[in-house]
Design a protein around this motif. Structure first.
Motif, PDB file in Angstrom:
ATOM      1  N   LEU A   1      11.533 -13.194   6.094  1.00 57.08           N
ATOM      2  CA  LEU A   1      11.363 -11.706   6.614  1.00 57.08           C
ATOM      3  C   LEU A   1      11.873 -10.691   5.571  1.00 57.08           C
ATOM      4  CD1 LEU A   1      13.856 -12.380   9.783  1.00 57.08           C
ATOM      5  CD2 LEU A   1      11.482 -11.562  10.299  1.00 57.08           C
ATOM      6  N   LYS A   2      12.271  -9.820   4.954  1.00 54.30           N
ATOM      7  CA  LYS A   2      12.469  -9.336   3.968  1.00 54.30           C
ATOM      8  C   LYS A   2      11.854  -9.168   2.443  1.00 54.30           C
ATOM      9  CE  LYS A   2      17.870 -10.081   2.945  1.00 54.30           C
ATOM     10  NZ  LYS A   2      18.435 -10.807   1.885  1.00 54.30           N
ATOM     11  N   GLN A   3      10.346 -10.321   2.770  1.00 55.21           N
ATOM     12  CA  GLN A   3       9.073 -10.377   2.025  1.00 55.21           C
ATOM     13  C   GLN A   3       8.130  -9.375   2.742  1.00 55.21           C
ATOM     14  OE1 GLN A   3       7.573 -14.382   1.222  1.00 55.21           O
ATOM     15  NE2 GLN A   3       9.887 -14.399  -0.917  1.00 55.21           N
ATOM     16  N   TYR A   4       8.496  -9.569   4.004  1.00 55.85           N
ATOM     17  CA  TYR A   4       7.837  -9.759   4.922  1.00 55.85           C
ATOM     18  C   TYR A   4       8.274  -8.080   4.916  1.00 55.85           C
ATOM     19  CZ  TYR A   4       5.929  -7.599   9.802  1.00 55.85           C
ATOM     20  OH  TYR A   4       5.079  -7.081  10.581  1.00 55.85           O
ATOM     21  N   HIS A   5       9.214  -7.339   5.176  1.00 55.13           N
ATOM     22  CA  HIS A   5       9.409  -5.509   5.561  1.00 55.13           C
ATOM     23  C   HIS A   5       9.307  -5.417   3.896  1.00 55.13           C
ATOM     24  CE1 HIS A   5      12.627  -6.123   8.583  1.00 55.13           C
ATOM     25  NE2 HIS A   5      11.437  -6.397   9.135  1.00 55.13           N
ATOM     26  N   ALA A   6       9.134  -6.026   2.983  1.00 60.46           N
ATOM     27  CA  ALA A   6       9.023  -5.436   1.740  1.00 60.46           C
ATOM     28  C   ALA A   6       7.161  -5.043   1.727  1.00 60.46           C
ATOM     29  CB  ALA A   6       9.185  -5.871   0.994  1.00 60.46           C
ATOM     30  N   PHE A   7       6.403  -6.194   2.153  1.00 63.56           N
ATOM     31  CA  PHE A   7       5.180  -5.662   2.181  1.00 63.56           C
ATOM     32  C   PHE A   7       4.623  -5.033   3.641  1.00 63.56           C
ATOM     33  CE2 PHE A   7       4.457  -9.250  -0.339  1.00 63.56           C
ATOM     34  CZ  PHE A   7       3.589  -9.351  -1.522  1.00 63.56           C
ATOM     35  N   ALA A   8       4.686  -5.336   4.087  1.00 61.27           N
ATOM     36  CA  ALA A   8       4.812  -4.587   5.739  1.00 61.27           C
ATOM     37  C   ALA A   8       4.514  -2.828   5.632  1.00 61.27           C
ATOM     38  CB  ALA A   8       5.600  -4.522   7.218  1.00 61.27           C
ATOM     39  N   LYS A   9       6.018  -2.210   4.170  1.00 63.90           N
ATOM     40  CA  LYS A   9       6.540  -0.914   4.231  1.00 63.90           C
ATOM     41  C   LYS A   9       5.225  -0.561   3.262  1.00 63.90           C
ATOM     42  CE  LYS A   9       9.697   1.509   2.617  1.00 63.90           C
ATOM     43  NZ  LYS A   9      11.607   1.343   1.855  1.00 63.90           N
ATOM     44  N   GLN A  10       5.116  -0.868   2.967  1.00 64.45           N
ATOM     45  CA  GLN A  10       3.625  -0.747   1.848  1.00 64.45           C
ATOM     46  C   GLN A  10       2.105  -0.622   2.774  1.00 64.45           C
ATOM     47  OE1 GLN A  10       4.278   0.147  -1.436  1.00 64.45           O
ATOM     48  NE2 GLN A  10       6.108  -0.693  -0.856  1.00 64.45           N
ATOM     49  N   PHE A  11       2.354  -1.414   3.577  1.00 61.33           N
ATOM     50  CA  PHE A  11       0.614  -0.905   3.968  1.00 61.33           C
ATOM     51  C   PHE A  11       1.396  -0.188   5.216  1.00 61.33           C
ATOM     52  CE2 PHE A  11      -0.483  -4.754   2.354  1.00 61.33           C
ATOM     53  CZ  PHE A  11      -1.648  -4.501   1.387  1.00 61.33           C
ATOM     54  N   GLY A  12       2.507   0.309   5.864  1.00 60.72           N
ATOM     55  CA  GLY A  12       2.923   1.303   6.864  1.00 60.72           C
ATOM     56  C   GLY A  12       2.649   0.460   7.825  1.00 60.72           C
ATOM     57  N   LEU A  13       3.269  -0.757   8.239  1.00 57.59           N
ATOM     58  CA  LEU A  13       3.145  -1.753   9.456  1.00 57.59           C
ATOM     59  C   LEU A  13       4.425  -1.262  10.461  1.00 57.59           C
ATOM     60  CD1 LEU A  13       0.840  -5.074   8.404  1.00 57.59           C
ATOM     61  CD2 LEU A  13       0.247  -2.798  10.281  1.00 57.59           C
ATOM     62  N   LEU A  14       5.465  -0.741   9.317  1.00 58.91           N
ATOM     63  CA  LEU A  14       6.767  -0.342  10.375  1.00 58.91           C
ATOM     64  C   LEU A  14       6.777   1.018  10.097  1.00 58.91           C
ATOM     65  CD1 LEU A  14       8.654  -1.829   7.346  1.00 58.91           C
ATOM     66  CD2 LEU A  14       8.110  -2.978   9.749  1.00 58.91           C
ATOM     67  N   PRO A  15       7.751   1.601  11.233  1.00 62.90           N
ATOM     68  CA  PRO A  15       7.224   2.552  11.906  1.00 62.90           C
ATOM     69  C   PRO A  15       7.995   3.599  10.726  1.00 62.90           C
ATOM     70  CG  PRO A  15       8.624   1.155  13.475  1.00 62.90           C
ATOM     71  CD  PRO A  15       8.598   0.227  12.742  1.00 62.90           C
ATOM     72  N   GLN A  16       9.301   3.389  10.225  1.00 61.40           N
ATOM     73  CA  GLN A  16       9.298   4.815   9.695  1.00 61.40           C
ATOM     74  C   GLN A  16       8.246   5.010   8.497  1.00 61.40           C
ATOM     75  OE1 GLN A  16      13.296   4.314   7.537  1.00 61.40           O
ATOM     76  NE2 GLN A  16      13.138   6.267   6.949  1.00 61.40           N
ATOM     77  N   ALA A  17       7.503   3.982   7.793  1.00 61.22           N
ATOM     78  CA  ALA A  17       6.583   3.635   6.468  1.00 61.22           C
ATOM     79  C   ALA A  17       5.446   4.520   7.910  1.00 61.22           C
ATOM     80  CB  ALA A  17       5.940   2.677   6.804  1.00 61.22           C
ATOM     81  N   ARG A  18       5.298   4.096   8.872  1.00 61.76           N
ATOM     82  CA  ARG A  18       4.191   5.267   9.187  1.00 61.76           C
ATOM     83  C   ARG A  18       4.059   6.320   9.526  1.00 61.76           C
ATOM     84  NH1 ARG A  18       3.606   0.871  12.434  1.00 61.76           N
ATOM     85  NH2 ARG A  18       5.195   2.191  14.153  1.00 61.76           N
ATOM     86  N   ARG A  19       5.233   7.055   9.803  1.00 60.93           N
ATOM     87  CA  ARG A  19       5.743   8.031  10.246  1.00 60.93           C
ATOM     88  C   ARG A  19       5.150   9.035   8.636  1.00 60.93           C
ATOM     89  NH1 ARG A  19       9.880   6.209  13.752  1.00 60.93           N
ATOM     90  NH2 ARG A  19      11.322   6.420  11.987  1.00 60.93           N
ATOM     91  N   ALA A  20       6.297   8.543   7.494  1.00 60.65           N
ATOM     92  CA  ALA A  20       5.777   8.943   6.547  1.00 60.65           C
ATOM     93  C   ALA A  20       4.393   9.366   5.330  1.00 60.65           C
ATOM     94  CB  ALA A  20       6.739   7.996   5.371  1.00 60.65           C
ATOM     95  N   ALA A  21       3.429   8.117   6.156  1.00 63.47           N
ATOM     96  CA  ALA A  21       2.272   7.734   5.547  1.00 63.47           C
ATOM     97  C   ALA A  21       1.991   9.241   6.936  1.00 63.47           C
ATOM     98  CB  ALA A  21       1.733   6.503   5.444  1.00 63.47           C
ATOM     99  N   LYS A  22       2.463   9.441   8.114  1.00 61.74           N
ATOM    100  CA  LYS A  22       0.880  10.223   8.872  1.00 61.74           C
ATOM    101  C   LYS A  22       0.316   9.257   9.172  1.00 61.74           C
ATOM    102  CE  LYS A  22       2.473  14.981   7.012  1.00 61.74           C
ATOM    103  NZ  LYS A  22       3.885  14.704   6.641  1.00 61.74           N
ATOM    104  N   MET A  23       0.474   7.878   9.856  1.00 61.15           N
ATOM    105  CA  MET A  23      -0.183   6.749  10.009  1.00 61.15           C
ATOM    106  C   MET A  23      -0.883   7.128  12.204  1.00 61.15           C
ATOM    107  SD  MET A  23      -0.796   4.219   7.046  1.00 61.15           S
ATOM    108  CE  MET A  23      -1.066   2.750   8.625  1.00 61.15           C
ATOM    109  N   ASP A  24       0.245   7.594  12.455  1.00 58.10           N
ATOM    110  CA  ASP A  24       1.026   7.394  13.459  1.00 58.10           C
ATOM    111  C   ASP A  24      -0.555   7.566  14.602  1.00 58.10           C
ATOM    112  OD1 ASP A  24       3.520   6.088  13.775  1.00 58.10           O
ATOM    113  OD2 ASP A  24       4.065   8.667  13.517  1.00 58.10           O
ATOM    114  N   THR A  25      -0.791   6.003  15.380  1.00 61.46           N
ATOM    115  CA  THR A  25      -2.402   6.550  15.976  1.00 61.46           C
ATOM    116  C   THR A  25      -2.618   6.768  16.996  1.00 61.46           C
ATOM    117  OG1 THR A  25      -2.429   3.699  15.787  1.00 61.46           O
ATOM    118  CG2 THR A  25      -3.220   4.759  13.890  1.00 61.46           C
ATOM    119  N   GLU A  26      -1.159   6.753  17.857  1.00 63.35           N
ATOM    120  CA  GLU A  26      -0.735   6.651  19.218  1.00 63.35           C
ATOM    121  C   GLU A  26      -2.247   7.980  19.325  1.00 63.35           C
ATOM    122  OE1 GLU A  26      -0.167   4.645  21.291  1.00 63.35           O
ATOM    123  OE2 GLU A  26       0.302   3.231  19.449  1.00 63.35           O
TER     124      GLU A  26
END
Length: 108
Positions: A73-98
């Motif tokens: 889970l720690k590895q997942y969070h580290a990688f998912a953050k890099q790809f904008g798959l976590l809410p905060q990372a998505r907002r920071a990258a302005k990737m919200d697709t809704e």
């Protein structure tokens, strides 16, 4: 919609499902490039391993599985953050697709 292209390595079913679910969206968002495909495949493998461990029957004498799951889970969070798959990372990258809420004629 066309299916996602083949990953660089053979993936287990859960990992392949994750690949198919997220590949196109990340590619369209410009987050996933040719240089990142291997890292994204690793994220998919990590997701698949998490799913495998969660499917195991609960054994009170098994102390290794929770530790493995925690590490994955720690590895997942580290990688998912890099790809904008976590809410905060998505907002920071302005990737919200809704899509934005439609407003009526009066802006309501």
């Amino acid at each position: 919609m066309k299916p996602a292209p083949e990953p660089p390595a053979k993936l287990a079913p859960d990992a392949r499902g994750f690949w198919d679910k997220h590949y196109r969206r990340l590619k369209r968002a410009g987050v996933l490039t040719r240089s990142d495909v291997e890292s994204f495949a690793i994220l998919c493998v990590i997701w698949g391993k998490i799913q495998e461990l969660q499917a195991l029957p609960n054994d009170p004498d098994d102390f290794r599985t929770p530790i493995k799951l925690d590490r994955l889970l720690k590895q997942y969070h580290a990688f998912a953050k890099q790809f904008g798959l976590l809410p905060q990372a998505r907002r920071a990258a302005k990737m919200d697709t809704e899509p934005a809420d439609k407003k009526d004629t009066f802006g309501l």
